[in-house]
Motif scaffolding. Structure first.
Motif, PDB file in Angstrom:
ATOM      1  N   PRO A 102       0.831  -1.219   0.000  1.00  0.00           N
ATOM      2  CA  PRO A 102       0.000   0.000   0.000  1.00  0.00           C
ATOM      3  C   PRO A 102       0.863   1.265   0.000  1.00  0.00           C
ATOM      4  O   PRO A 102       2.051   1.252   0.337  1.00  0.00           O
ATOM      5  CB  PRO A 102      -0.763  -0.110   1.319  1.00  0.00           C
ATOM      6  N   PHE A 103       0.238   2.357  -0.395  1.00  0.00           N
ATOM      7  CA  PHE A 103       0.861   3.667  -0.203  1.00  0.00           C
ATOM      8  C   PHE A 103       0.673   4.082   1.254  1.00  0.00           C
ATOM      9  O   PHE A 103      -0.403   3.936   1.832  1.00  0.00           O
ATOM     10  CB  PHE A 103       0.219   4.715  -1.111  1.00  0.00           C
ATOM     11  N   GLU A 104       1.731   4.623   1.820  1.00  0.00           N
ATOM     12  CA  GLU A 104       1.657   5.148   3.184  1.00  0.00           C
ATOM     13  C   GLU A 104       1.353   6.640   3.203  1.00  0.00           C
ATOM     14  O   GLU A 104       0.709   7.130   4.138  1.00  0.00           O
ATOM     15  CB  GLU A 104       2.973   4.872   3.915  1.00  0.00           C
ATOM     16  N   TYR A 105       1.785   7.349   2.162  1.00  0.00           N
ATOM     17  CA  TYR A 105       1.599   8.803   2.104  1.00  0.00           C
ATOM     18  C   TYR A 105       1.196   9.219   0.690  1.00  0.00           C
ATOM     19  O   TYR A 105       1.673   8.669  -0.298  1.00  0.00           O
ATOM     20  CB  TYR A 105       2.901   9.536   2.447  1.00  0.00           C
ATOM     21  N   THR A 106       0.332  10.230   0.604  1.00  0.00           N
ATOM     22  CA  THR A 106       0.014  10.902  -0.662  1.00  0.00           C
ATOM     23  C   THR A 106      -0.080  12.398  -0.385  1.00  0.00           C
ATOM     24  O   THR A 106      -0.723  12.809   0.583  1.00  0.00           O
ATOM     25  CB  THR A 106      -1.305  10.392  -1.268  1.00  0.00           C
ATOM     26  N   TRP A 107       0.535  13.194  -1.250  1.00  0.00           N
ATOM     27  CA  TRP A 107       0.524  14.637  -1.026  1.00  0.00           C
ATOM     28  C   TRP A 107       0.556  15.381  -2.357  1.00  0.00           C
ATOM     29  O   TRP A 107       0.807  14.800  -3.415  1.00  0.00           O
ATOM     30  CB  TRP A 107       1.712  15.064  -0.159  1.00  0.00           C
ATOM     31  N   GLY A 108       0.282  16.668  -2.280  1.00  0.00           N
ATOM     32  CA  GLY A 108       0.354  17.539  -3.447  1.00  0.00           C
ATOM     33  C   GLY A 108       1.385  18.626  -3.245  1.00  0.00           C
ATOM     34  O   GLY A 108       1.704  19.002  -2.109  1.00  0.00           O
ATOM     35  N   GLY A 109       1.906  19.129  -4.336  1.00  0.00           N
ATOM     36  CA  GLY A 109       2.870  20.224  -4.285  1.00  0.00           C
ATOM     37  C   GLY A 109       2.864  20.974  -5.596  1.00  0.00           C
ATOM     38  O   GLY A 109       2.347  20.483  -6.602  1.00  0.00           O
ATOM     39  N   MET A 110       3.435  22.163  -5.613  1.00  0.00           N
ATOM     40  CA  MET A 110       3.363  23.017  -6.790  1.00  0.00           C
ATOM     41  C   MET A 110       4.687  23.107  -7.529  1.00  0.00           C
ATOM     42  O   MET A 110       5.756  23.139  -6.921  1.00  0.00           O
ATOM     43  CB  MET A 110       2.907  24.418  -6.394  1.00  0.00           C
ATOM     44  N   ILE A 111       4.576  23.142  -8.843  1.00  0.00           N
ATOM     45  CA  ILE A 111       5.689  23.502  -9.708  1.00  0.00           C
ATOM     46  C   ILE A 111       5.373  24.884 -10.256  1.00  0.00           C
ATOM     47  O   ILE A 111       4.324  25.087 -10.865  1.00  0.00           O
ATOM     48  CB  ILE A 111       5.843  22.504 -10.872  1.00  0.00           C
ATOM     49  N   CYS A 112       6.249  25.825 -10.032  1.00  0.00           N
ATOM     50  CA  CYS A 112       6.024  27.187 -10.505  1.00  0.00           C
ATOM     51  C   CYS A 112       6.696  27.351 -11.866  1.00  0.00           C
ATOM     52  O   CYS A 112       7.918  27.349 -11.975  1.00  0.00           O
ATOM     53  CB  CYS A 112       6.569  28.205  -9.511  1.00  0.00           C
ATOM     54  N   MET A 113       5.863  27.468 -12.905  1.00  0.00           N
ATOM     55  CA  MET A 113       6.344  27.515 -14.280  1.00  0.00           C
ATOM     56  C   MET A 113       6.237  28.919 -14.858  1.00  0.00           C
ATOM     57  O   MET A 113       5.432  29.736 -14.402  1.00  0.00           O
ATOM     58  CB  MET A 113       5.522  26.558 -15.152  1.00  0.00           C
ATOM     59  N   THR A 114       7.044  29.174 -15.875  1.00  0.00           N
ATOM     60  CA  THR A 114       6.842  30.323 -16.750  1.00  0.00           C
ATOM     61  C   THR A 114       6.769  29.797 -18.178  1.00  0.00           C
ATOM     62  O   THR A 114       7.225  28.688 -18.472  1.00  0.00           O
ATOM     63  CB  THR A 114       7.989  31.349 -16.636  1.00  0.00           C
ATOM     64  N   MET A 115       6.214  30.592 -19.070  1.00  0.00           N
ATOM     65  CA  MET A 115       5.963  30.119 -20.426  1.00  0.00           C
ATOM     66  C   MET A 115       7.256  29.826 -21.189  1.00  0.00           C
ATOM     67  O   MET A 115       7.301  28.923 -22.016  1.00  0.00           O
ATOM     68  CB  MET A 115       5.118  31.132 -21.197  1.00  0.00           C
ATOM     69  N   ASN A 116       8.312  30.589 -20.917  1.00  0.00           N
ATOM     70  CA  ASN A 116       9.568  30.378 -21.629  1.00  0.00           C
ATOM     71  C   ASN A 116      10.639  29.729 -20.762  1.00  0.00           C
ATOM     72  O   ASN A 116      11.818  29.709 -21.117  1.00  0.00           O
ATOM     73  CB  ASN A 116      10.091  31.704 -22.193  1.00  0.00           C
ATOM     74  N   HIS A 117      10.229  29.194 -19.610  1.00  0.00           N
ATOM     75  CA  HIS A 117      11.111  28.455 -18.692  1.00  0.00           C
ATOM     76  C   HIS A 117      12.186  29.320 -18.038  1.00  0.00           C
ATOM     77  O   HIS A 117      13.130  28.784 -17.456  1.00  0.00           O
ATOM     78  CB  HIS A 117      11.778  27.266 -19.407  1.00  0.00           C
ATOM     79  N   GLU A 118      12.053  30.645 -18.114  1.00  0.00           N
ATOM     80  CA  GLU A 118      13.025  31.510 -17.446  1.00  0.00           C
ATOM     81  C   GLU A 118      12.485  31.915 -16.077  1.00  0.00           C
ATOM     82  O   GLU A 118      11.280  32.156 -15.921  1.00  0.00           O
ATOM     83  CB  GLU A 118      13.324  32.749 -18.294  1.00  0.00           C
TER      84      GLU A 118
END
Length: 438
Positions: free
Chosen positions: A342-358
């Motif tokens: 089984p899974f013991e943990y599940t979580w969410g998190g953010m990736i902060c993107m820009t359109m041109n990756h800068e």
């Protein structure tokens, strides 16, 4: 004073944080009284901690504060896949830009060496493992992305190994993938443990204030209001990543993307036998929307996939449950013999993107600085951007800083509701294209 309406939340069971293999060496301290500092850094992720660490070296006489709404290791920096990637990681690239890719590689390697030195000095077990990384494809249609990556590696003179079929399965303990490119310079670790280690290395002139959310901010006067105290400074640094636009800056530049991860319980002796003779490993997908997988040193399997756009910058139990279901399907597709694990943990998190990756890296106003948008490679990029942000603040010049400033111009993003609609359509399209890689 501008109110801050969206604050960081835990967003599930934070597996890396809960499985840190050591007792935290410093107490958790909150802001309890009004106070003035020379410099306040908002955000105790890798960029904020790196900024504080380098500022403390350059200005040992300065009083520096790092404040965060959560504890170190609970934010986005402690929720990623635990890779410190040494190589350029933008799979959208076409023809290799040799000079740019060489500079990015060198900066990533600088960050790895700085983090390695810190964790060795602190002596905390952050599960540091020079394991390298597999970029792998399940479907033949994604071999072209592997080929593009090889072209980049050859252009900058990097070592790599191409593995197929049984040779690859022998390395991974699964026949799911048809082909992979292995590169040796990536580091695997527990990101929450590493963040705590970096925070524990901050010198005495840095005050770390956790569980201290910013409720209101006055950027021109560099004043932040927390639940119990009003803090002021001569210099203010926003190392707040996806939350930066909530402070009234970086409008129409950022695209915060939620992604989700699950971590199994430790495998028992019979279960780990599937990986007999196999060292812990980490794998990213040949398609950016595909699944990231790890076999960890403490005998767990890590799965990360599922993308969605959440303007409120927090998830919900329904979304966590849905992601967990997808993780289960992805896990069983790769490891059918582990169906009882089984899974013991599940979580969410953010990736902060820009359109041109800068990234965002600038002085927003006199004495107000911003560093944000790591575009999915936050441990290395956050560390070197924080380091050079400190040098930027102190007026210290270098070719590395010049390069960062020249490549920190995020392209325009339309405002909501167009941004939200566009992001959701794009994410849905990318996940459909990934298919078997999920």
């Amino acid at each position: 004073m501008q109110p801050i309406k969206n604050l960081p939340a835990r967003d599930g069971q934070l597996g890396w944080f809960e499985s840190v293999p050591f007792q935290r060496p410093m107490p958790v301290r909150q802001a309890e009284q009004d106070e003035h500092f020379d410099i306040i850094i908002i955000g105790a992720g890798f960029s904020g901690l790196a900024t504080a660490g380098r500022l403390a070296e350059l200005r040992p006489e300065a009083r520096i504060a790092v404040i965060d709404a959560l504890e170190v290791g609970q934010g986005t920096s402690g929720r990623n896949a635990g890779f410190i990637i040494d190589l350029p990681h933008n799979l959208d690239a076409t023809e290799p830009d040799v000079e740019l890719n060489t500079r990015v590689r060198d900066l990533n390697c600088f960050a790895i060496q700085r983090l390695k030195r810190i964790q060795e000095q602190q002596g905390l077990d952050v599960c540091w493992h020079a394991a390298g990384k597999y970029l792998a494809a399940h479907e033949e249609k994604h071999f072209s992305n592997l080929n593009a990556f090889v072209n980049t590696l050859e252009a900058i003179g990097e070592q790599y190994e191409i593995l197929d079929g049984d040779a690859l399965a022998t390395r991974l303990g699964t026949h799911y993938y048809q082909r992979a490119v292995y590169t040796p310079g990536n580091i695997l670790m527990n990101p929450a443990a590493l963040a705590i280690s970096v925070a524990s290395a901050l010198p005495d002139n840095v005050t770390l204030l956790e569980n201290t959310p910013v409720r209101e901010v006055d950027l021109p006067n560099k004043v932040v209001q927390t639940p119990k105290a009003r803090l002021s400074a001569d210099t203010l640094v926003l190392a707040t990543n996806s939350f930066t636009e909530k402070f009234g800056v970086c409008r129409n530049q950022l695209v915060p993307v939620f992604t989700y991860a699950s971590l199994t319980r430790p495998l028992d002796d019979s279960e780990i036998s599937q990986f007999d003779g196999i060292a812990p490993w980490g794998l990213t997908s040949a398609h950016p929307a595909g699944t990231t997988v790890r076999l960890t040193p403490d005998k767990r399997v890590f799965i990360r996939n599922t993308l969605n756009f959440q303007p409120a910058l927090r998830s919900s139990q329904a979304l966590l449950d849905k992601a967990r279901e997808q993780h289960r399907k992805s896990f069983l597709a790769r490891f059918p013999r582990l169906k009882n694990v089984p899974f013991e943990y599940t979580w969410g998190g953010m990736i902060c993107m820009t359109m041109n990756h800068e990234p965002v890296f600038k002085e927003q106003a006199p004495g107000v600085y911003v560093v944000a948008a790591m575009n999915g490679v936050g441990v290395a990029k956050g560390t070197y951007l924080g380091h050079y942000m400190a040098e930027f603040i102190c007026g210290k010049q270098s070719p590395e800083l010049d390069f960062i400033l020249q490549h920190s111009a995020p392209s325009w993003v339309p405002p909501d509701p167009v941004r939200s609609m566009g992001a959701r359509i794009r994410l849905s399209f990318e996940e459909r294209m990934a298919r078997g890689e999920v």
